[in-house]
Design an enzyme around this catalytic site. Structure first.
Site, PDB file in Angstrom:
ATOM      1  N   GLY A  98      32.016  17.822   6.157  1.00  0.00           N
ATOM      2  CA  GLY A  98      30.932  17.273   5.338  1.00  0.00           C
ATOM      3  C   GLY A  98      30.988  17.668   3.879  1.00  0.00           C
ATOM      4  O   GLY A  98      30.013  17.489   3.145  1.00  0.00           O
TER       5      GLY A  98
ATOM      6  N   SER B 191      36.014  15.917   6.784  1.00  0.00           N
ATOM      7  CA  SER B 191      36.099  15.050   5.596  1.00  0.00           C
ATOM      8  C   SER B 191      37.205  14.000   5.682  1.00  0.00           C
ATOM      9  O   SER B 191      37.812  13.644   4.662  1.00  0.00           O
ATOM     10  CB  SER B 191      36.228  15.886   4.320  1.00  0.00           C
TER      11      SER B 191
ATOM     12  N   GLU C  59      39.012  21.772  13.260  1.00  0.00           N
ATOM     13  CA  GLU C  59      38.022  21.397  12.244  1.00  0.00           C
ATOM     14  C   GLU C  59      37.711  22.610  11.366  1.00  0.00           C
ATOM     15  O   GLU C  59      36.830  23.415  11.719  1.00  0.00           O
ATOM     16  CB  GLU C  59      36.726  20.935  12.918  1.00  0.00           C
TER      17      GLU C  59
ATOM     18  N   HIS D 285      31.486  22.283  18.836  1.00  0.00           N
ATOM     19  CA  HIS D 285      31.489  21.902  17.417  1.00  0.00           C
ATOM     20  C   HIS D 285      30.880  23.050  16.597  1.00  0.00           C
ATOM     21  O   HIS D 285      29.953  23.717  17.058  1.00  0.00           O
ATOM     22  CB  HIS D 285      30.688  20.610  17.231  1.00  0.00           C
TER      23      HIS D 285
ATOM     24  N   ASN E 274      31.943  11.017  15.412  1.00  0.00           N
ATOM     25  CA  ASN E 274      30.859  11.950  15.732  1.00  0.00           C
ATOM     26  C   ASN E 274      29.695  11.690  14.780  1.00  0.00           C
ATOM     27  O   ASN E 274      29.730  12.110  13.626  1.00  0.00           O
ATOM     28  CB  ASN E 274      31.375  13.393  15.583  1.00  0.00           C
TER      29      ASN E 274
ATOM     30  N   GLU F 106      28.845  23.120  14.303  1.00  0.00           N
ATOM     31  CA  GLU F 106      27.389  23.046  14.102  1.00  0.00           C
ATOM     32  C   GLU F 106      26.642  23.548  15.341  1.00  0.00           C
ATOM     33  O   GLU F 106      25.551  24.112  15.228  1.00  0.00           O
ATOM     34  CB  GLU F 106      26.993  21.605  13.747  1.00  0.00           C
TER      35      GLU F 106
ATOM     36  N   LYS G  85      26.775  12.916  14.893  1.00  0.00           N
ATOM     37  CA  LYS G  85      25.825  14.048  14.784  1.00  0.00           C
ATOM     38  C   LYS G  85      24.407  13.507  15.013  1.00  0.00           C
ATOM     39  O   LYS G  85      24.240  12.581  15.788  1.00  0.00           O
ATOM     40  CB  LYS G  85      25.986  14.764  13.444  1.00  0.00           C
TER      41      LYS G  85
HETATM   42  P1  PGA Z   1      32.800  15.098   8.468  1.00  0.00           P
HETATM   43  O1  PGA Z   1      32.452  15.789   9.871  1.00  0.00           O
HETATM   44  O2  PGA Z   1      33.796  14.001   8.749  1.00  0.00           O
HETATM   45  O3  PGA Z   1      31.492  14.592   7.956  1.00  0.00           O
HETATM   46  O4  PGA Z   1      33.409  16.161   7.613  1.00  0.00           O
HETATM   47  C1  PGA Z   1      33.452  16.006  10.832  1.00  0.00           C
HETATM   48  C2  PGA Z   1      32.863  16.674  12.037  1.00  0.00           C
HETATM   49  O5  PGA Z   1      31.976  17.510  11.898  1.00  0.00           O
HETATM   50  O6  PGA Z   1      33.268  16.382  13.165  1.00  0.00           O
END
Ligand code: PGA
Length: 227
Positions: A155, A186, A149, A82, A8, A84, A10
């Site tokens: 992140g 992460s 998640e 997601h 992903n 976000e 983003k």
């Molecule tokens: P990350 O994001 O691996 O940067 O923690 C995962 C995600 O949001 O799908």
């Protein structure tokens, strides 16, 4: 069975990064790349996913895309809900369910994301929060995938313990015996191997580390080693 890697990006990446994926992976690989819409390429010989979709089939919804449009460019997967999207674009559990259903109706596999906040995690509310999301986000049936998640792990470089991932995936597996279950938050080259080894983890959803082709290759090799 070989485990899956979902990348992903983003709102990151570039045409150049997409080309690097094409040079390193193909349709035989269990990797699904979810770049920004603009890089989705009809002729790409790699599994493609979108990061979002609108649930209506067409109409006056400026800036949105439909599942039919994803079909037109050969996209077979779509992230839905997601955190976000929930946080910055006010997506509710109900919207997530509508989007997931629209994907299923168009033969696109929705990858539905659920997860708890840090405060909920620290208050031992993880299972009840996830249960509510499962109750309200999931279509009544269909071959959706589910990604756990934890919001506090996205992140941040922090991850739940292996035991915590195991316990959440077991809880979800008991409800959804046939569903592919991913862990996200992460995931990186140093922890991928131990996460893939967790029972009921069918794959990982990778954000930050998916922007570096060398890192995603290490993560993918760990998936293959765990087959
Ligand atoms: P990350 O994001 O691996 O940067 O923690 C995962 C995600 O949001 O799908």
């Amino acid at each position: 069975m070989q485990k899956y890697v979902v990348a992903n990006w983003k709102m990151n990446g570039s045409r150049n990064l997409f080309d690097q994926y094409l040079n390193n992976f193909n349709e035989a690989d269990n990797i699904i790349v979810c770049p920004p819409f603009i890089y989705l390429n009809t002729s790409a010989k790699i599994h493609l996913g979108a990061q979002n979709i609108f649930h209506e089939p067409k109409g006056a919804f400026t800036g949105e895309l439909s599942t039919q449009m994803l079909n037109d460019v050969g996209v077979k997967y779509c992230l839905v809900g997601h955190s976000e999207r929930r946080q910055h674009f006010a997506e509710t559990n109900n919207m997530v369910r509508l989007k997931a259903q629209a994907c299923l109706d168009a033969s696109i596999t929705p990858i539905i994301c659920i997860g708890e906040t840090l405060a909920e995690h620290e208050a031992n509310l993880t299972n009840s929060v996830l249960q509510k999301q499962l109750d309200e986000c999931l279509p009544s049936n269909g071959a959706f995938w589910l990604a756990y998640e934890p919001i506090w792990a996205i992140g941040t470089g922090k991850t739940p313990t292996i035991d915590e991932i195991h316990s959440v995936h077991l809880m979800v597996r008991e409800k959804l015996p046939q569903t592919k279950l991913l862990y996200g938050g992460s995931v990186d080259p140093t922890n991928a191997k131990s996460i893939f080894a967790v029972t009921n983890v069918d794959g990982v959803l990778v954000g930050g580390a998916s922007l570096d082709i060398q890192k995603i290759k290490v993560i993918y090799d760990a998936a293959r080693a765990n087959a």
